[in-house]
Every structure is written in structure tokens, then in C-alpha cells.
Design a protein around this motif. Structure first.
Motif, PDB file in Angstrom:
ATOM      1  N   PHE A   1       6.159  -1.116 -10.619  1.00  0.00           N
ATOM      2  CA  PHE A   1       7.184  -2.164 -10.419  1.00  0.00           C
ATOM      3  C   PHE A   1       7.579  -2.375  -8.957  1.00  0.00           C
ATOM      4  CE2 PHE A   1       8.973   0.809 -13.830  1.00  0.00           C
ATOM      5  CZ  PHE A   1       7.972   0.522 -14.727  1.00  0.00           C
ATOM      6  N   HIS A   2       7.976  -1.255  -8.274  1.00  0.00           N
ATOM      7  CA  HIS A   2       8.439  -1.339  -6.883  1.00  0.00           C
ATOM      8  C   HIS A   2       9.557  -2.345  -6.687  1.00  0.00           C
ATOM      9  CE1 HIS A   2       5.460   1.485  -5.967  1.00  0.00           C
ATOM     10  NE2 HIS A   2       4.438   0.682  -5.861  1.00  0.00           N
ATOM     11  N   LEU A   3      10.515  -2.334  -7.588  1.00  0.00           N
ATOM     12  CA  LEU A   3      11.732  -3.098  -7.315  1.00  0.00           C
ATOM     13  C   LEU A   3      12.481  -2.375  -6.204  1.00  0.00           C
ATOM     14  CD1 LEU A   3      12.970  -4.007 -10.906  1.00  0.00           C
ATOM     15  CD2 LEU A   3      11.673  -5.395  -9.297  1.00  0.00           C
ATOM     16  N   TYR A   4      13.289  -3.129  -5.433  1.00  0.00           N
ATOM     17  CA  TYR A   4      14.033  -2.512  -4.343  1.00  0.00           C
ATOM     18  C   TYR A   4      15.301  -1.883  -4.927  1.00  0.00           C
ATOM     19  CZ  TYR A   4      10.918  -5.778  -2.054  1.00  0.00           C
ATOM     20  OH  TYR A   4       9.815  -6.482  -1.674  1.00  0.00           O
ATOM     21  N   PRO A   5      15.423  -0.550  -4.860  1.00  0.00           N
ATOM     22  CA  PRO A   5      16.505   0.120  -5.586  1.00  0.00           C
ATOM     23  C   PRO A   5      17.893  -0.185  -5.027  1.00  0.00           C
ATOM     24  CG  PRO A   5      15.312   1.689  -4.222  1.00  0.00           C
ATOM     25  CD  PRO A   5      14.544   0.405  -4.167  1.00  0.00           C
TER      26      PRO A   5
ATOM     27  N   ARG B   1      10.719  -6.724   6.650  1.00  0.00           N
ATOM     28  CA  ARG B   1      10.528  -5.531   5.826  1.00  0.00           C
ATOM     29  C   ARG B   1      11.436  -4.412   6.317  1.00  0.00           C
ATOM     30  NH1 ARG B   1       5.079  -6.755   6.566  1.00  0.00           N
ATOM     31  NH2 ARG B   1       4.786  -4.962   7.924  1.00  0.00           N
ATOM     32  N   MET B   2      11.508  -4.237   7.647  1.00  0.00           N
ATOM     33  CA  MET B   2      12.395  -3.235   8.239  1.00  0.00           C
ATOM     34  C   MET B   2      13.837  -3.490   7.810  1.00  0.00           C
ATOM     35  SD  MET B   2      11.814  -0.702  10.189  1.00  0.00           S
ATOM     36  CE  MET B   2      10.314   0.124  10.619  1.00  0.00           C
ATOM     37  N   ARG B   3      14.250  -4.741   7.988  1.00  0.00           N
ATOM     38  CA  ARG B   3      15.661  -5.072   7.838  1.00  0.00           C
ATOM     39  C   ARG B   3      16.119  -5.038   6.379  1.00  0.00           C
ATOM     40  NH1 ARG B   3      17.810 -10.840   9.189  1.00  0.00           N
ATOM     41  NH2 ARG B   3      19.682 -10.643   7.942  1.00  0.00           N
ATOM     42  N   PHE B   4      15.318  -5.590   5.501  1.00  0.00           N
ATOM     43  CA  PHE B   4      15.788  -5.736   4.120  1.00  0.00           C
ATOM     44  C   PHE B   4      15.365  -4.582   3.211  1.00  0.00           C
ATOM     45  CE2 PHE B   4      15.397 -10.257   5.494  1.00  0.00           C
ATOM     46  CZ  PHE B   4      16.753 -10.505   5.546  1.00  0.00           C
ATOM     47  N   ILE B   5      14.242  -3.961   3.525  1.00  0.00           N
ATOM     48  CA  ILE B   5      13.707  -2.980   2.583  1.00  0.00           C
ATOM     49  C   ILE B   5      13.748  -1.559   3.149  1.00  0.00           C
ATOM     50  CG2 ILE B   5      11.670  -2.315   1.251  1.00  0.00           C
ATOM     51  CD1 ILE B   5      10.942  -5.300   1.262  1.00  0.00           C
ATOM     52  N   ILE B   6      13.215  -1.364   4.353  1.00  0.00           N
ATOM     53  CA  ILE B   6      13.059   0.012   4.831  1.00  0.00           C
ATOM     54  C   ILE B   6      14.377   0.589   5.353  1.00  0.00           C
ATOM     55  CG2 ILE B   6      11.814   1.493   6.427  1.00  0.00           C
ATOM     56  CD1 ILE B   6       9.551  -0.588   6.303  1.00  0.00           C
ATOM     57  N   LEU B   7      15.003  -0.091   6.310  1.00  0.00           N
ATOM     58  CA  LEU B   7      16.205   0.492   6.912  1.00  0.00           C
ATOM     59  C   LEU B   7      17.335   0.741   5.910  1.00  0.00           C
ATOM     60  CD1 LEU B   7      16.365  -1.064  10.491  1.00  0.00           C
ATOM     61  CD2 LEU B   7      15.625   1.201   9.788  1.00  0.00           C
ATOM     62  N   PRO B   8      17.641  -0.213   5.011  1.00  0.00           N
ATOM     63  CA  PRO B   8      18.726   0.086   4.073  1.00  0.00           C
ATOM     64  C   PRO B   8      18.461   1.331   3.242  1.00  0.00           C
ATOM     65  CG  PRO B   8      18.112  -2.222   3.917  1.00  0.00           C
ATOM     66  CD  PRO B   8      17.101  -1.561   4.808  1.00  0.00           C
ATOM     67  N   GLN B   9      17.198   1.576   2.902  1.00  0.00           N
ATOM     68  CA  GLN B   9      16.879   2.755   2.107  1.00  0.00           C
ATOM     69  C   GLN B   9      16.799   4.000   2.967  1.00  0.00           C
ATOM     70  OE1 GLN B   9      14.057   2.286  -1.209  1.00  0.00           O
ATOM     71  NE2 GLN B   9      13.770   0.208  -0.501  1.00  0.00           N
TER      72      GLN B   9
ATOM     73  N   ASN C   1      10.009   7.230   7.228  1.00  0.00           N
ATOM     74  CA  ASN C   1       8.804   7.690   6.534  1.00  0.00           C
ATOM     75  C   ASN C   1       9.079   8.041   5.079  1.00  0.00           C
ATOM     76  OD1 ASN C   1       7.185   7.360   8.716  1.00  0.00           O
ATOM     77  ND2 ASN C   1       7.316   9.482   9.396  1.00  0.00           N
ATOM     78  N   SER C   2      10.341   8.358   4.776  1.00  0.00           N
ATOM     79  CA  SER C   2      10.651   8.785   3.407  1.00  0.00           C
ATOM     80  C   SER C   2      10.672   7.606   2.430  1.00  0.00           C
ATOM     81  CB  SER C   2      12.000   9.495   3.372  1.00  0.00           C
ATOM     82  OG  SER C   2      13.045   8.549   3.460  1.00  0.00           O
ATOM     83  N   VAL C   3      10.710   6.395   2.961  1.00  0.00           N
ATOM     84  CA  VAL C   3      10.719   5.241   2.060  1.00  0.00           C
ATOM     85  C   VAL C   3       9.339   5.113   1.408  1.00  0.00           C
ATOM     86  CG1 VAL C   3      10.966   2.745   1.906  1.00  0.00           C
ATOM     87  CG2 VAL C   3      12.484   4.046   3.371  1.00  0.00           C
ATOM     88  N   ASP C   4       9.343   4.986   0.105  1.00  0.00           N
ATOM     89  CA  ASP C   4       8.117   4.956  -0.679  1.00  0.00           C
ATOM     90  C   ASP C   4       7.163   3.854  -0.211  1.00  0.00           C
ATOM     91  OD1 ASP C   4       6.415   5.508  -2.853  1.00  0.00           O
ATOM     92  OD2 ASP C   4       7.270   3.804  -3.931  1.00  0.00           O
ATOM     93  N   ALA C   5       5.897   4.209  -0.110  1.00  0.00           N
ATOM     94  CA  ALA C   5       4.905   3.248   0.377  1.00  0.00           C
ATOM     95  C   ALA C   5       4.846   2.010  -0.512  1.00  0.00           C
ATOM     96  CB  ALA C   5       3.534   3.913   0.449  1.00  0.00           C
ATOM     97  N   GLY C   6       5.104   2.180  -1.803  1.00  0.00           N
ATOM     98  CA  GLY C   6       5.078   1.051  -2.738  1.00  0.00           C
ATOM     99  C   GLY C   6       6.118   0.004  -2.390  1.00  0.00           C
ATOM    100  N   GLN C   7       7.263   0.459  -1.870  1.00  0.00           N
ATOM    101  CA  GLN C   7       8.307  -0.469  -1.452  1.00  0.00           C
ATOM    102  C   GLN C   7       7.798  -1.379  -0.340  1.00  0.00           C
ATOM    103  OE1 GLN C   7      11.674  -0.794  -2.417  1.00  0.00           O
ATOM    104  NE2 GLN C   7      10.892   0.266  -4.201  1.00  0.00           N
TER     105      GLN C   7
END
Lengths: 222, 217, 242
Positions: C86-90, A134-142, A114-120
Motif C-alpha cells: 500500500f505505502h500510504l503516508y502514515p 518528497r522531502m517536504r511532504f513525505i520524508i521530513l514529516p516522518q 534513512n529510517s523512512v521506509d523506502a516504499g514511502q
């Protein structure tokens, strides 16, 4: 007040304490590993949005969080035999610890996600990534970085929780203190030694947790 | 067989209620003490007195680093050797107070440290004393950060009262333990115990979740 | 290309899109402006279904955007979207940011994706930043990377949601330059912005919205010099006197 502190007897009982310490380690590590698996599954079910998975997961998590661990341990310790299941106390104990920590870990992971920014997530949507991607590449790593400090915190809690297994006569660290007390009635020597060993573990894990937290804050401060 | 035991369980249900009452009493008393003591310790910890900080730091480390059951044994079995003889009930309260206030202290201290330095400076510039700065400017602001985890901590403390059963305080868990010897239906007995705990804890968990949401918005 | 047919949308009681009818031609550059809360961001967010609508239909290249049978991935492949923030992936490098969708959505090989990514980076003038992380870039550079990320899917349509609003003034120019470049190349663009210089220079049409309705739409010269409604005139005078 520690004038009469008897170090000789502590050395006499040292093997017993070390055995207890060993079991405390084993129980904590095995329970933590199992709890991680349970936690990941429970969290996945809870956020899946599929009703038959989601509601049982919520019920499991909330029931565990709303009742004392000791009651859960007794529930299985006294309850499993009535179902005709007899297993060694240590297994019952690990099972209870696994279920207990699993629920907390599920919530830790969920909070991380939930802490991952909604914009991401929107950016992932916009480039056509599907749910799994989205889970694998964007949400889980963050989310991972965020979950590590509280997971280490949970590990600290879990080590202390293993002490409750002494009450169903599992021979771990606290139990070794109880054993010594009942044999020699020297509670000071027994329980202060036990406390000392727990403190050593704590002082190994706590800096690790603090360090991971600091690193996280540092990273966010960019 | 099971229905027979169920009948027995219904018969002795008042016994569970006395246990529940004892749990509530212990929880209520110790939560009040923990909160007061924890706030005092937390404000002291946030001060710049190195000596105070160290002592409180060690106290907190002991309380957080050792299992509560060990702490209870220390209070109940070792304090008498040091000349402090306590009955089971006061011993339970003392142990809860020691453990709980350390956790509250940490929450308060981190809440205070979340307030920016500028607020301290502004308060100091208007001539407030250190204590006034804390009481009038810093603590009121940090309450927003303190209260949600504090309520969460209350839930944990209430559940921890179950551990005082080991020194023979007849609270809810002890009632279950005594009952299961006479009525060997472990699942049923401890499910009942669990339900009674759930009734106290769950509303507080919901409150904590609600506060967390409200405060972060 | 993009067609709005009687589109209505509510956020709770708030009527954010009120019976919108609009046709955007292939290759057209449409600038959308209006006061804050007028629904202009929502308008373009509906085009790639970041937002649901409650009534009406949006058609992009023959696909009905909000129909559940529409292949969302296919739709989004054809639409690049640039966010205000932007929303680049950090956690990824610039290059990884750009390659993510081509590799995982279009399923092209990594080597090929990298070639495309470097090409697009070149185009936005940031070839040397390929291995940097987003946090090491200025806002303007981040937004240019985001544009490269959008272009890497070779979309036919690019949507821009206030692309320069989060930037420091000295960085706005570099982003607008890239966008002007794109506009002259024939990509269909819908740009929510208050940069009237940009609108005058490259827009085919300017659309003015207020309270969820399209108030005016027309050629930039007509719109700026000769607004038809009082609300538009009022708005123009406010942003131009800055």
C-alpha cells in the motif's frame, strides 16, 4: 564521611554558583541553536549527492567525531590568536561547541531520514512528486518524530560538554566550583554542589527524552 | 616563523608519541574495566530486584548526568578527603571506570530488554536458573543489539580520556597543552594532536558503522 | 500505449528481464503471472521508471520512459501505481494522502482536489473514512485508499504490483471488486497477480513469465485451458489446485 560538610560556605558562594549556572544555560542554549543550523546544513550537503558539497560535509563530520571535544576547544582557543583573531573565551567556546554538536546533529538527522521506509519514497516517486516535494511532504514529516529523542539526548550531552569551557576560563558552573576550590580549598562542597546542579538539569531533560522515545515506540506499535 | 616552529615540532615529536602511548594505555585499561563492570551492572539492572535496580539507576544517572570533568575532580580532590588518596594515573582510570561502566551498563540493559519475554519463558521452562537464562540464552542473543553501540561508545570513551589531562596525566592532550606554551602555534600543535586521535578513533568509527549495517540486515 | 522493445535488465549478475518485447493496447487489461522471482514485478516497475533498464526501450504514450530528456513528472501523472504494501503516508489522513499529488504535481486548487478525492473515495466505497489515518484502516481498506490515491491523478494507465498479496483472505474480495469495476471502465491496466478468478473475469490477455522471459501470452480462456508450454501448465496446475 560528609560529617564535616560545610553548608554555610555553599550559601556564601551561592551567587557565584548561580552566575555559573546562568552561563551554563546560556552557552548550552545558544550552542544548541547554532548547532541545529550547522547540523541541518551539513546533513543537507551530505545527502545532496553534489560532490563539492558532499565530501567537505563528510570530512567535517568525520573529523569532529574522531577527535575529542577538548582538543577542538584548545585548537580554536590557542589557534585563533595565531591567526590574529582575538575574541572572548566564551565565544571561542560556543564556536567549538557549535561545530562539535553540529556534526552529531547532522548524523542524527541523516539517520532519521534513512529510517523512512523506502516504499514511502517509491510511492512519492510513483505519484510524480519531485525531490523537494518528497522531502517536504513525505520524508521530513516522518523523519522528524524519529530525530526528536536523539536530539534531546544530544542536548543532554551538550549541557555536560559546556563544562569543558571551564578549562579555557569561561565562568560557567564547573568554573565556579574551581574558583571556590582555589579560594577556600573545600573541593567537596564545591564539586558536589556543582554536580548537584548538573543532576537537576539532567533530571529535567532525561524524562523528556524518555517520554519522546516512548511516544515514538507507541506510535510505531500501531 | 611558521616553518621554524614546524621544525621544532618535528624535533619534539617523540614527546607526542609518549603522550599517545599514555592515551592508549589509559583507554585500553579503562575500556576493559568498563566492559566487565558494565556487563555485570547491566545484567543486574535487567533483574527484577527493585533495590538493585534503584541503586544502579542512581549510579547511572550520576555518571551520565554530570560532566566527566566534574567526576574527575571528585575522584581526584574529594576521594582523598574520604580517605582514598590516588595518584593522577589511577585516579584517571577510576574516573573512567565509573563513567564508562555506567554507559556500558545502559547499553547492556537495553540490549537485554530487547529480547522477547518468550525467550525468558522458554529458557525458564527448560529448567535453567535465572543466571543461566541470562548467560546461556538472553545475553548471547542480545549481543547482536549490544555490540554495535558498544563499539560506538568505545570511541566516545577513548576521546573522553583527553579530559584526564586536567589532573596532570601526561597523555596526548596534555602533551599538546604543554607544547603550545613553548611553541605558540596553536593550530599546528592541536592539529597534530587531533590527527593522532583521529588515527585511533576513525578505524573504530568505521568498525561501528560496519557492525551497525551488518547487524540490522 | 505501452510498448517494450527488447528490454533487458540485470540486478548484478541476475538477468531479471531478458529481451522483453510487448505491446499493451489502450484500454487493455493485462494480467501478469509467474513464479516468484520471475521478473513480473520488475516488469511493471520499469514502466514508470521506478527501476532503470540496461538495454532496450519502453515507450508509454509516445514517451521513451528511460530517456533522460523525458519529463518524468508528466510520465508519472499518466500512470497510477498500486503497491503490494500500500505505502500510504502514515502521517497524513486518507484525504490528505489522496490530495497530495493532485495539489503538488498537477497544481490544481485544494478545493478542487478535495472534490476529486472525495469522489474517488466514494468510488472505492470509503467515503466515510476521509478523515481517518491509515493505521485505523484494515489492509483491504488501505489498499482501496491507495487505489483512490492513484485514480485521483486521472491516469490513463494503472499498474498493480500484487495488490492483494499482503491482504488477509477475507479482504481480497473487496479490493478485487474495485479493480473489476475499473477494468470494465476502460482504463489500461497491468496487474501482477495470482488471482486467476480476476484474470478469467476481466483480463483481455494473460502473460506468463519465468526467469525474466515472456513464456506465453494469450487470451485467458486459451491460457488456462490450453497452455502451450509445460512451464505454464505446471504453474497453472500449482495455483489452481490450492
Amino acid at each position: 564521611m560528609l560529617a564535616n560538610f560545610n553548608f554555610r560556605i555553599i550559601f556564601e558562594y551561592l551567587p557565584l554558583f548561580l552566575t555559573g549556572l546562568k552561563y551554563t544555560f546560556i552557552i548550552a542554549i545558544v550552542s544548541l541553536a547554532l548547532a541545529l543550523i550547522v547540523g541541518i546544513i551539513a546533513c543537507a550537503c551530505r545527502i545532496s549527492g553534489i560532490k563539492v558539497l558532499k565530501y567537505p560535509a563528510i570530512a567535517y563530520i568525520e573529523i569532529i567525531r574522531s577527535t575529542p571535544l577538548l582538543v577542538q576547544i584548545y585548537f580554536f582557543y590557542f589557534g585563533l590568536p595565531t591567526l590574529g583573531i582575538t575574541v572572548p573565551e566564551i565565544q571561542t567556546g560556543i564556536f567549538a561547541l557549535m561545530l562539535n554538536s553540529g556534526a552529531y546533529i547532522a548524523e542524527i538527522i541523516r539517520a532519521g531520514i534513512n529510517s523512512v521506509d523506502a516504499g514511502q519514497i517509491e510511492a512519492g516517486h510513483a505519484s510524480g512528486l519531485n525531490y523537494i516535494q518528497r522531502m517536504r511532504f513525505i520524508i521530513l514529516p516522518q523523519a522528524l518524530g524519529v530525530t526528536i529523542p536523539p536530539l534531546l539526548g544530544q542536548a543532554i550531552v551538550l549541557v555536560k560538554d559546556t563544562a569543558l569551557l571551564s578549562l579555557i576560563s569561561v565562568m560557567e558552573l564547573t568554573r565556579s566550583g574551581q574558583t571556590m576550590t582555589s579560594e577556600r580549598f573545600m573541593p567537596s562542597e564545591a564539586f558536589l554542589t556543582v554536580a548537584f546542579f548538573y543532576m537537576v538539569i539532567y533530571f529535567c531533560l532525561k524524562p523528556l527524552a524518555d517520554w519522546s522515545q516512548k511516544k515514538l515506540i507507541f506510535r510505531e506499535a500501531y | 616563523m611558521m616553518s621554524f616552529y614546524f621544525g621544532r615540532l618535528v624535533e619534539i615529536f617523540p614527546f607526542f608519541l609518549t603522550g599517545l602511548w599514555m592515551t592508549v594505555k589509559i583507554a585500553f585499561l579503562s575500556l576493559i574495566i568498563c566492559t566487565i563492570l558494565g556487563f555485570i551492572l547491566g545484567m543486574m539492572r535487567a533483574s527484577h530486584n527493585i533495590f538493585l535496580k534503584r541503586i544502579i539507576g542512581f549510579y547511572v544517572a550520576f555518571a551520565r548526568g554530570t560532566p566527566f570533568v566534574v567526576q574527575i575532580f571528585i575522584v581526584f580532590f574529594i576521594f582523598p578527603e574520604w580517605g582514598l588518596q590516588l595518584d593522577a594515573f589511577p585516579a584517571a582510570i577510576v574516573a573512567m571506570a565509573i563513567m564508562g561502566s555506567a554507559f556500558v551498563c545502559e547499553i547492556v540493559a537495553s540490549g537485554i530488554s530487547s529480547i522477547s519475554k518468550g525467550q525468558w519463558e522458554a529458557a525458564a521452562s527448560s529448567g535453567l536458573s535465572k543466571l543461566q537464562q541470562l548467560r546461556l540464552v538472553i545475553v548471547p542473543q542480545s549481543l547482536k543489539v549490544i555490540v554495535p553501540p558498544l563499539v560506538g561508545q568505545y570511541v566516545l570513551l577513548i576521546k573522553d580520556t583527553s579530559v584526564v589531562s586536567v589532573i596532570g596525566v601526561t597523555e596526548l592532550t596534555r602533551v599538546g597543552w604543554v607544547t603550545v606554551i613553548r611553541i605558540p602555534e596553536g593550530l599546528m600543535v592541536f592539529a597534530l594532536v587531533g590527527i593522532l586521535y583521529f588515527m585511533i578513533s576513525y578505524p573504530l568509527i568505521l568498525l561501528s558503522n560496519y557492525l551497525e549495517k551488518k547487524m540490522t540486515v | 500505449m505501452i510498448e517494450f522493445k527488447g528490454v533487458n535488465k540485470w540486478f548484478g549478475k541476475l538477468h531479471v528481464l531478458n529481451d522483453v518485447n510487448l505491446m499493451v493496447q489502450k484500454g487493455e487489461v493485462l494480467v501478469i503471472c509467474g513464479p516468484s522471482g520471475s521478473g513480473k514485478s520488475t516488469l511493471i516497475r520499469c514502466v514508470n521508471r521506478l527501476e532503470p533498464i540496461q538495454k532496450g526501450e519502453i515507450i508509454v504514450n509516445g514517451m521513451s520512459v528511460h530517456k533522460s530528456s523525458t519529463n518524468l513528472t508528466k510520465l508519472r501523472e499518466e500512470i497510477g501505481f498500486i503497491f503490494q504494501q500500500f505505502h500510504l503516508y502514515p502521517h497524513m489522513t486518507v484525504l490528505q494522502n489522496i490530495m497530495l499529488a493532485p495539489v503538488n504535481v498537477k497544481k490544481i486548487t485544494k478545493a478542487e482536489a478535495e472534490k476529486i478525492a472525495r469522489e474517488k473515495l466514494e468510488r472505492v466505497g470509503l467515503a466515510e473514512k476521509a478523515d481517518a489515518h491509515p493505521i485505523q484502516l484494515s489492509g483491504g481498506q488501505q489498499q482501496r485508499v491507495a487505489i483512490a490515491r492513484g485514480l485521483a491523478m486521472s491516469p490513463e494507465i494503472m499498474l498493480f504490483d500484487e495488490p492483494t498479496s499482503a491482504l488477509d483472505p477475507e479482504m481480497i474480495g473487496e479490493v478485487l471488486d474495485v479493480m473489476v469495476d475499473l477494468a470494465t471502465e476502460g482504463i489500461t491496466m497491468c496487474v501482477v497477480t495470482h488471482e486467476m478468478g480476476f484474470a478469467k473475469k476481466v483480463a483481455d490477455r494473460v502473460l506468463f513469465m519465468d526467469e525474466g522471459k515472456i513464456i506465453e501470452i494469450g487470451k485467458p480462456a486459451d491460457f488456462f485451458d490450453n497452455p502451450q508450454t509445460e512451464r505454464a501448465a505446471d504453474f497453472i496446475s500449482k495455483i489452481l489446485t490450492h
